[in-house]
Design a protein around this motif. Structure first.
Motif, PDB file in Angstrom:
ATOM      1  N   GLY A  27      -8.342 -22.629  18.592  1.00  0.00           N
ATOM      2  CA  GLY A  27      -8.882 -21.989  20.049  1.00  0.00           C
ATOM      3  C   GLY A  27      -7.995 -22.633  21.257  1.00  0.00           C
ATOM      4  N   CYS A  28      -7.370 -23.686  21.131  1.00  0.00           N
ATOM      5  CA  CYS A  28      -6.781 -24.288  22.227  1.00  0.00           C
ATOM      6  C   CYS A  28      -5.642 -23.599  22.847  1.00  0.00           C
ATOM      7  CB  CYS A  28      -6.173 -25.759  21.980  1.00  0.00           C
ATOM      8  SG  CYS A  28      -5.335 -26.694  22.824  1.00  0.00           S
ATOM      9  N   GLY A  29      -5.708 -23.330  24.151  1.00  0.00           N
ATOM     10  CA  GLY A  29      -4.604 -22.703  24.998  1.00  0.00           C
ATOM     11  C   GLY A  29      -3.414 -23.164  24.632  1.00  0.00           C
ATOM     12  N   MET A  30      -3.270 -24.455  24.644  1.00  0.00           N
ATOM     13  CA  MET A  30      -1.817 -25.175  24.562  1.00  0.00           C
ATOM     14  C   MET A  30      -1.178 -24.324  23.682  1.00  0.00           C
ATOM     15  SD  MET A  30      -1.549 -29.058  25.038  1.00  0.00           S
ATOM     16  CE  MET A  30      -2.646 -29.530  23.715  1.00  0.00           C
ATOM     17  N   SER A  31      -1.795 -24.084  22.419  1.00  0.00           N
ATOM     18  CA  SER A  31      -1.072 -23.753  21.213  1.00  0.00           C
ATOM     19  C   SER A  31      -0.384 -22.379  21.457  1.00  0.00           C
ATOM     20  CB  SER A  31      -1.809 -23.292  19.992  1.00  0.00           C
ATOM     21  OG  SER A  31      -2.492 -24.812  19.661  1.00  0.00           O
ATOM     22  N   ILE A  32      -1.160 -21.698  22.192  1.00  0.00           N
ATOM     23  CA  ILE A  32      -0.720 -20.229  22.574  1.00  0.00           C
ATOM     24  C   ILE A  32       0.448 -20.373  23.715  1.00  0.00           C
ATOM     25  CG2 ILE A  32      -1.058 -18.076  23.715  1.00  0.00           C
ATOM     26  CD1 ILE A  32      -4.012 -18.382  22.763  1.00  0.00           C
ATOM     27  N   VAL A 129       5.251 -27.177  34.083  1.00  0.00           N
ATOM     28  CA  VAL A 129       4.055 -26.481  33.486  1.00  0.00           C
ATOM     29  C   VAL A 129       2.652 -27.136  33.334  1.00  0.00           C
ATOM     30  CG1 VAL A 129       3.341 -24.700  31.552  1.00  0.00           C
ATOM     31  CG2 VAL A 129       5.605 -25.055  32.265  1.00  0.00           C
ATOM     32  N   CYS A 130       1.759 -26.717  33.931  1.00  0.00           N
ATOM     33  CA  CYS A 130       0.335 -27.578  34.094  1.00  0.00           C
ATOM     34  C   CYS A 130      -0.506 -26.618  33.175  1.00  0.00           C
ATOM     35  CB  CYS A 130      -0.277 -27.648  35.438  1.00  0.00           C
ATOM     36  SG  CYS A 130      -2.008 -28.416  35.332  1.00  0.00           S
ATOM     37  N   TYR A 131      -0.949 -27.199  31.882  1.00  0.00           N
ATOM     38  CA  TYR A 131      -2.099 -26.445  31.174  1.00  0.00           C
ATOM     39  C   TYR A 131      -3.313 -27.067  31.968  1.00  0.00           C
ATOM     40  CZ  TYR A 131      -2.320 -30.622  28.420  1.00  0.00           C
ATOM     41  OH  TYR A 131      -2.585 -31.755  27.772  1.00  0.00           O
ATOM     42  N   ASP A 132      -3.928 -26.090  32.443  1.00  0.00           N
ATOM     43  CA  ASP A 132      -5.252 -26.697  33.352  1.00  0.00           C
ATOM     44  C   ASP A 132      -6.379 -26.269  32.357  1.00  0.00           C
ATOM     45  OD1 ASP A 132      -7.369 -27.417  34.948  1.00  0.00           O
ATOM     46  OD2 ASP A 132      -6.561 -25.954  36.455  1.00  0.00           O
ATOM     47  N   ASN A 133      -6.970 -27.245  31.623  1.00  0.00           N
ATOM     48  CA  ASN A 133      -8.109 -27.277  30.921  1.00  0.00           C
ATOM     49  C   ASN A 133      -9.382 -27.580  31.792  1.00  0.00           C
ATOM     50  OD1 ASN A 133      -7.892 -29.786  30.638  1.00  0.00           O
ATOM     51  ND2 ASN A 133      -7.941 -29.811  28.563  1.00  0.00           N
ATOM     52  N   MET A 208      -1.194 -22.662  34.159  1.00  0.00           N
ATOM     53  CA  MET A 208      -1.684 -22.010  33.129  1.00  0.00           C
ATOM     54  C   MET A 208      -3.018 -22.318  32.702  1.00  0.00           C
ATOM     55  SD  MET A 208      -0.660 -21.970  29.023  1.00  0.00           S
ATOM     56  CE  MET A 208      -1.819 -23.071  28.315  1.00  0.00           C
ATOM     57  N   LEU A 209      -4.092 -21.461  33.070  1.00  0.00           N
ATOM     58  CA  LEU A 209      -5.759 -21.697  32.876  1.00  0.00           C
ATOM     59  C   LEU A 209      -5.850 -21.848  31.184  1.00  0.00           C
ATOM     60  CD1 LEU A 209      -8.537 -22.120  33.790  1.00  0.00           C
ATOM     61  CD2 LEU A 209      -8.960 -19.756  33.439  1.00  0.00           C
ATOM     62  N   SER A 210      -6.132 -22.796  30.762  1.00  0.00           N
ATOM     63  CA  SER A 210      -6.012 -23.406  29.369  1.00  0.00           C
ATOM     64  C   SER A 210      -7.254 -23.496  28.822  1.00  0.00           C
ATOM     65  CB  SER A 210      -5.154 -24.494  29.189  1.00  0.00           C
ATOM     66  OG  SER A 210      -4.743 -24.558  27.693  1.00  0.00           O
ATOM     67  N   PRO A 211      -7.740 -22.394  27.763  1.00  0.00           N
ATOM     68  CA  PRO A 211      -9.107 -22.299  27.089  1.00  0.00           C
ATOM     69  C   PRO A 211      -9.001 -23.812  26.342  1.00  0.00           C
ATOM     70  CG  PRO A 211      -7.818 -20.614  26.063  1.00  0.00           C
ATOM     71  CD  PRO A 211      -7.033 -21.325  27.592  1.00  0.00           C
TER      72      PRO A 211
END
Ligand code: TPP
Ligand code: SF4
Length: 302
Positions: A27-32, A129-133, A208-211
């Protein structure tokens, strides 16, 4: 072997950005995000510069790597500075390769903000790119300046008292050619924005808002729907800023209640959660964005 020769060798071996079998949580947003980045760039093989964060843990243990493209692991604070060097070497050699910083919110909003600001001010030819968790995920879930007000982290056990920093506004104030927000629940919008960033010369910033089920204390299968809900309730606006001045909003809130976002994440079960303050923050953000788009609209062909 020099670093540039090593990168060239790695680039010749490149077979895609993210390989299967990586260590990201379910479920990590980074993977998507990484898979969609690859889809948007089609057959291109960028070079990644990744600071200390979950994104570099993704690579796994040497000598194997879950990244199929040249990847430089940088110190926590320096990804934009290292990427500047990498992109400059490519440019000096007459190569048009794309250099991407792939960073967490800690490496963007906090410790990396000086090198990020410096590279943006110099208008380096980089895609950042910032994946923001909204947390320091890799080191046990400490607060960052991207953590929203009211959220429990390992360093804010009663909830965070301060609101989230507005990184998009900070990047827009650098007057960079392109800045945009990305949602892992809006694939076409995501791909289009990465392609727009690819076409643009100079410094480009994507947020990117990253779950993060581990840090958000949410169910992995809810990840994409949580981001969809964040967009629908207005908490995470989808928009683009051109040259730091011209705005385009890509999706507006549709009345989805904030509670349907908050209630599915146990990180929001805190003493300091104040729904009225969160709602007021969302309203203020929308009043600002609507005014900016009305006053300074993006051009038809941007
Ligand atoms: C100067 C320095 N301080 C602290 C650390 C420890 N450290 C490594 S990664 C990290 C947190 C990264 O958080 P973020 O950038 O949000 O990415 P995430 O782990 O959430 O993916 C910290 C504190 C470090 N590597 N270097
Ligand atoms: S801790 Fe969060 S950001 Fe890190 S790999 Fe797991 S889900 Fe992804």
């Amino acid at each position: 072997m020099t670093t540039s020769a090593y990168l060239r060798e790695q680039r010749d071996l490149a077979d895609g950005i993210l390989r299967p079998g990586n260590t990201n949580c379910a479920g990590c947003g980074m993977s998507i995000g990484l898979q969609w980045l690859e889809q948007a760039l089609e057959n291109e093989r960028p070079t990644l510069c990744i600071p200390a964060c979950c994104g570099i843990v993704t690579a796994g243990s040497f000598p194997t790597s879950a990244y199929g493209v040249p990847t430089v692991a940088t110190t926590f604070a320096s990804s934009a500075a290292v990427a500047t060097g990498v992109a400059s070497v490519y440019a000096m050699n007459g190569e048009k390769d794309l250099t991407i910083c792939w960073t967490g919110d800690g490496g963007t909003y906090d410790i990396g903000v000086a090198t990020l600001s410096a590279a943006a001010e110099r208008n380096e030819d980089l895609l950042y790119v910032c994946y923001d968790n909204e947390i320091y995920g890799n080191t046990g879930g400490q607060r960052s300046s991207a953590t929203p007000r009211g959220v429990k982290t390992s360093t804010t056990p009663k909830g965070k008292a301060e609101p989230k920093k507005d990184m998009m506004a900070i990047m827009a104030a650098h007057r960079i050619p392109y800045a945009a927000t990305l949602s892992v629940a809006h694939r076409e919008d995501f791909l289009r924005k990465v392609r727009t960033a690819r076409r643009t010369k100079g410094f480009r910033f994507l947020l990117m808002l990253s779950p993060c089920p581990t840090g958000w204390k949410s169910e992995p299968e809810d990840s994409v729907d949580l981001i969809l809900t964040a967009v629908r309730c207005g908490l995470f606006p989808l928009y683009e800023v051109f040259e730091g001045r011209r705005y385009r909003i890509n999706a507006r809130p549709d009345g989805e209640p904030l509670e349907s976002y908050i209630s599915r994440q146990r990180r929001y079960r805190s003493e300091l959660l104040d729904l009225d303050a969160l709602r007021a923050g969302i309203e203020a953000q929308w009043a600002y964005l609507e005014a900016m788009e009305r006053t300074f609209p993006a051009g038809e062909h941007e």
